[in-house]
Motif scaffolding. Structure first.
Motif, PDB file in Angstrom:
ATOM      1  N   THR A 164       0.665  -1.219  -0.111  1.00  0.00           N
ATOM      2  CA  THR A 164      -0.164   0.024   0.034  1.00  0.00           C
ATOM      3  C   THR A 164       0.875   1.242  -0.017  1.00  0.00           C
ATOM      4  OG1 THR A 164      -0.159   0.003   2.353  1.00  0.00           O
ATOM      5  CG2 THR A 164      -1.879  -1.338   1.282  1.00  0.00           C
ATOM      6  N   PRO A 165       0.370   2.348  -0.192  1.00  0.00           N
ATOM      7  CA  PRO A 165       1.154   3.581  -0.409  1.00  0.00           C
ATOM      8  C   PRO A 165       1.875   3.974   1.048  1.00  0.00           C
ATOM      9  CG  PRO A 165      -1.057   4.045  -1.223  1.00  0.00           C
ATOM     10  CD  PRO A 165      -1.098   2.531  -0.750  1.00  0.00           C
ATOM     11  N   ALA A 166       1.229   3.351   1.989  1.00  0.00           N
ATOM     12  CA  ALA A 166       1.956   3.692   3.576  1.00  0.00           C
ATOM     13  C   ALA A 166       3.161   2.763   3.605  1.00  0.00           C
ATOM     14  CB  ALA A 166       0.959   3.216   4.510  1.00  0.00           C
ATOM     15  N   SER A 167       3.409   1.935   2.754  1.00  0.00           N
ATOM     16  CA  SER A 167       4.566   0.888   2.998  1.00  0.00           C
ATOM     17  C   SER A 167       5.876   1.495   2.246  1.00  0.00           C
ATOM     18  CB  SER A 167       4.674  -0.420   2.268  1.00  0.00           C
ATOM     19  OG  SER A 167       4.155  -0.305   0.740  1.00  0.00           O
ATOM     20  N   MET A 168       5.519   2.695   1.484  1.00  0.00           N
ATOM     21  CA  MET A 168       6.828   3.488   1.066  1.00  0.00           C
ATOM     22  C   MET A 168       7.938   3.758   1.676  1.00  0.00           C
ATOM     23  SD  MET A 168       5.201   6.354  -1.514  1.00  0.00           S
ATOM     24  CE  MET A 168       6.434   7.243  -1.745  1.00  0.00           C
ATOM     25  N   SER A 169       9.316   3.615   1.234  1.00  0.00           N
ATOM     26  CA  SER A 169      10.411   3.992   2.044  1.00  0.00           C
ATOM     27  C   SER A 169      10.708   5.415   1.576  1.00  0.00           C
ATOM     28  CB  SER A 169      11.322   3.149   1.816  1.00  0.00           C
ATOM     29  OG  SER A 169      12.735   3.523   2.325  1.00  0.00           O
ATOM     30  N   TRP A 170      10.847   6.456   2.259  1.00  0.00           N
ATOM     31  CA  TRP A 170      11.020   7.706   1.776  1.00  0.00           C
ATOM     32  C   TRP A 170      12.209   7.993   1.947  1.00  0.00           C
ATOM     33  CZ3 TRP A 170       6.831  10.634   0.079  1.00  0.00           C
ATOM     34  CH2 TRP A 170       5.493  10.147   0.644  1.00  0.00           C
ATOM     35  N   VAL A 171      13.035   7.203   2.438  1.00  0.00           N
ATOM     36  CA  VAL A 171      14.661   7.346   2.365  1.00  0.00           C
ATOM     37  C   VAL A 171      15.021   6.910   0.844  1.00  0.00           C
ATOM     38  CG1 VAL A 171      16.943   6.778   3.104  1.00  0.00           C
ATOM     39  CG2 VAL A 171      15.217   7.290   4.890  1.00  0.00           C
ATOM     40  N   SER A 172      14.428   5.643   0.424  1.00  0.00           N
ATOM     41  CA  SER A 172      15.081   5.124  -0.861  1.00  0.00           C
ATOM     42  C   SER A 172      14.163   6.085  -1.832  1.00  0.00           C
ATOM     43  CB  SER A 172      14.056   3.850  -1.099  1.00  0.00           C
ATOM     44  OG  SER A 172      14.638   3.011  -0.096  1.00  0.00           O
ATOM     45  N   LEU A 173      13.171   6.548  -1.668  1.00  0.00           N
ATOM     46  CA  LEU A 173      12.492   7.572  -2.593  1.00  0.00           C
ATOM     47  C   LEU A 173      13.215   8.701  -2.921  1.00  0.00           C
ATOM     48  CD1 LEU A 173      10.296   8.700  -4.533  1.00  0.00           C
ATOM     49  CD2 LEU A 173       9.059   9.704  -2.469  1.00  0.00           C
ATOM     50  N   VAL A 174      14.042   9.376  -1.860  1.00  0.00           N
ATOM     51  CA  VAL A 174      14.876  10.618  -1.980  1.00  0.00           C
ATOM     52  C   VAL A 174      16.179  10.075  -2.778  1.00  0.00           C
ATOM     53  CG1 VAL A 174      16.530  12.158  -0.963  1.00  0.00           C
ATOM     54  CG2 VAL A 174      14.091  11.743  -0.080  1.00  0.00           C
ATOM     55  N   LEU A 175      16.744   8.793  -2.577  1.00  0.00           N
ATOM     56  CA  LEU A 175      17.885   8.491  -3.295  1.00  0.00           C
ATOM     57  C   LEU A 175      17.403   8.117  -4.614  1.00  0.00           C
ATOM     58  CD1 LEU A 175      19.333   5.859  -0.668  1.00  0.00           C
ATOM     59  CD2 LEU A 175      20.182   8.130  -1.468  1.00  0.00           C
ATOM     60  N   GLU A 176      16.195   7.526  -4.910  1.00  0.00           N
ATOM     61  CA  GLU A 176      15.992   7.109  -6.490  1.00  0.00           C
ATOM     62  C   GLU A 176      15.592   8.552  -7.223  1.00  0.00           C
ATOM     63  OE1 GLU A 176      13.874   2.923  -5.084  1.00  0.00           O
ATOM     64  OE2 GLU A 176      12.616   4.856  -5.190  1.00  0.00           O
ATOM     65  N   LEU A 177      15.000   9.470  -6.495  1.00  0.00           N
ATOM     66  CA  LEU A 177      14.830  10.821  -7.165  1.00  0.00           C
ATOM     67  C   LEU A 177      16.046  11.414  -7.580  1.00  0.00           C
ATOM     68  CD1 LEU A 177      11.871  12.282  -5.378  1.00  0.00           C
ATOM     69  CD2 LEU A 177      11.833  11.811  -7.670  1.00  0.00           C
ATOM     70  N   ALA A 178      17.225  11.336  -6.713  1.00  0.00           N
ATOM     71  CA  ALA A 178      18.433  12.006  -7.171  1.00  0.00           C
ATOM     72  C   ALA A 178      19.263  11.129  -8.149  1.00  0.00           C
ATOM     73  CB  ALA A 178      19.351  11.733  -5.669  1.00  0.00           C
ATOM     74  N   ILE A 179      19.115   9.983  -8.316  1.00  0.00           N
ATOM     75  CA  ILE A 179      19.723   9.235  -9.244  1.00  0.00           C
ATOM     76  C   ILE A 179      18.842   9.061 -10.617  1.00  0.00           C
ATOM     77  CG2 ILE A 179      21.476   8.244  -7.646  1.00  0.00           C
ATOM     78  CD1 ILE A 179      19.848   5.491  -8.339  1.00  0.00           C
ATOM     79  N   TYR A 180      17.611   9.071 -10.466  1.00  0.00           N
ATOM     80  CA  TYR A 180      16.669   8.679 -11.771  1.00  0.00           C
ATOM     81  C   TYR A 180      16.924   9.471 -13.067  1.00  0.00           C
ATOM     82  CZ  TYR A 180      12.636   6.802 -14.065  1.00  0.00           C
ATOM     83  OH  TYR A 180      11.857   6.395 -14.973  1.00  0.00           O
ATOM     84  N   GLY A 181      16.974  10.942 -12.803  1.00  0.00           N
ATOM     85  CA  GLY A 181      17.249  11.646 -13.839  1.00  0.00           C
ATOM     86  C   GLY A 181      18.490  11.689 -14.706  1.00  0.00           C
ATOM     87  N   ILE A 182      19.661  11.384 -13.845  1.00  0.00           N
ATOM     88  CA  ILE A 182      20.842  11.114 -14.260  1.00  0.00           C
ATOM     89  C   ILE A 182      20.912   9.807 -14.907  1.00  0.00           C
ATOM     90  CG2 ILE A 182      23.466  10.801 -13.709  1.00  0.00           C
ATOM     91  CD1 ILE A 182      22.796  12.597 -11.135  1.00  0.00           C
TER      92      ILE A 182
END
Length: 348
Positions: A164-182
């Motif tokens: 569910t959305p509540a299971s998201m890892s916000w730490v992982s999200l920040v890391l993924e956002l940091a490298i996704y565009g690159i």
């Protein structure tokens, strides 16, 4: 003998001034959705190249993307809380693809408002190209394909009813956002550069370069082969690369990353005369190494480039910097930025 031109190459656009009784259903969809890149009854300010370009703060861009990316996630979690079960994959697709379309429509309107407020790059020489008469239906279908297929791809590969959305890892999200565009830009850079430099591939890319002053609606104005790679191929390569790096890249993470990418794709083809960097947790680091992307970078790629070009990245300039394919900015030079009167954009 005068060489014959292909009528399909025409960028002539007269349909908005034409007799509306001659319009097709495609023309009326633009009208009903109000997704024009400029309003015919509003003036667009024109600036000289030396006029200072207003700075757009990063937080405004983040606020725009996150407020819209998190909205369906919040609705999704509310459904789970009230019904006590997760959405069926078909329900998830309907929810997120609908929001994808709504976000795109709102961004096109917002960019139009910014254009009427701040003007457009190279506006003292040329207006923004409009949707061509020969491409009215093609442009609309490219936008529909993008919203539907990217949403479908994220659901098919990333969605699980056990998460569910509540299971998201916000730490992982920040890391993924940091490298996704690159990472996306690595794959896009080489695919894009090869399309320019290899004769057998250029034929699939040249349609996209018929516009020298694009607008957001022309972001995916291209041949079918390019549309496939832009819509599906490059995002898939990026997704699997990040998974191989050991990051989760779950459904909700990927959805948010995709919203950042789409926001930048439309903004990057708008030609709006503001100094704005694609929002990212590492924007400050990219700026430190002069590897951040500005609207003018891709605008120059269209305006000055043809088969031979530069500025191949569409999210950053990391790979253009590494492989020496950057070109100098004309209006968005660092010594020409107005930080004292920052640009604003509506949140809603």
């Amino acid at each position: 003998m005068i060489p014959q031109t292909n009528p399909k190459d025409s960028m002539k656009s007269t349909w908005r001034h034409a007799d509306r009784t001659q319009w097709t259903v495609y023309h009326w969809i633009y009208e009903r959705l109000n997704i024009y890149h400029v309003s015919l009854n509003q003036k667009v300010p024109v600036h000289d190249k030396g006029d200072r370009v207003p700075y757009m703060p990063d937080w405004r861009l983040h606020a725009w993307v996150l407020s819209r990316a998190l909205m369906p996630i919040a609705l999704h979690q509310l459904y789970v809380y009230l019904i006590n079960r997760n959405l069926h994959p078909i329900g998830a697709y309907l929810l997120y693809s609908t929001v994808f379309k709504m976000n795109g429509i709102r961004e096109v309107r917002m960019l139009r408002d910014l254009g009427h407020r701040y003007g457009f790059l190279d506006g003292d020489k040329h207006e923004r190209d409009s949707v061509p008469d020969v491409g009215v239906s093609k442009v609309l279908w490219s936008l529909i394909y993008t919203a539907n297929f990217r949403s479908m791809m994220v659901v098919m590969l990333g969605y699980s009813r056990n998460q569910t959305p509540a299971s998201m890892s916000w730490v992982s999200l920040v890391l993924e956002l940091a490298i996704y565009g690159i990472i996306l830009d690595f794959w896009f850079y080489w695919y894009h550069r090869l399309m320019h430099q290899v004769d057998s591939l250029w034929k699939y890319h040249r349609t996209h370069h018929l516009t020298k002053h694009p607008n957001p609606l022309l972001t995916l104005y291209a041949d079918t082969e390019q549309e496939f790679f832009d819509i599906i191929g490059i995002p898939l390569l990026t997704y699997f690369t990040i998974k191989l790096m050991g990051l989760p890249m779950g459904f909700y993470d990927w959805w948010i990353c995709q919203q950042y990418v789409v926001f930048t794709e439309l903004f990057g083809h708008s030609g709006v005369r503001v100094y704005a960097t694609p929002p990212s947790p590492v924007s400050w680091l990219l700026q430190l190494f002069d590897a951040d992307l500005q609207i003018e970078d891709h605008d120059l790629h269209h305006r000055k480039g043809w088969k031979k070009s530069y500025n191949y990245g569409k999210q950053t300039r990391v790979w253009d910097r590494i492989f020496n394919t950057c070109t100098d900015r004309i209006e968005a030079r660092k010594d020409n930025i107005d930080y004292e009167h920052p640009a604003t954009m509506p949140l809603f």
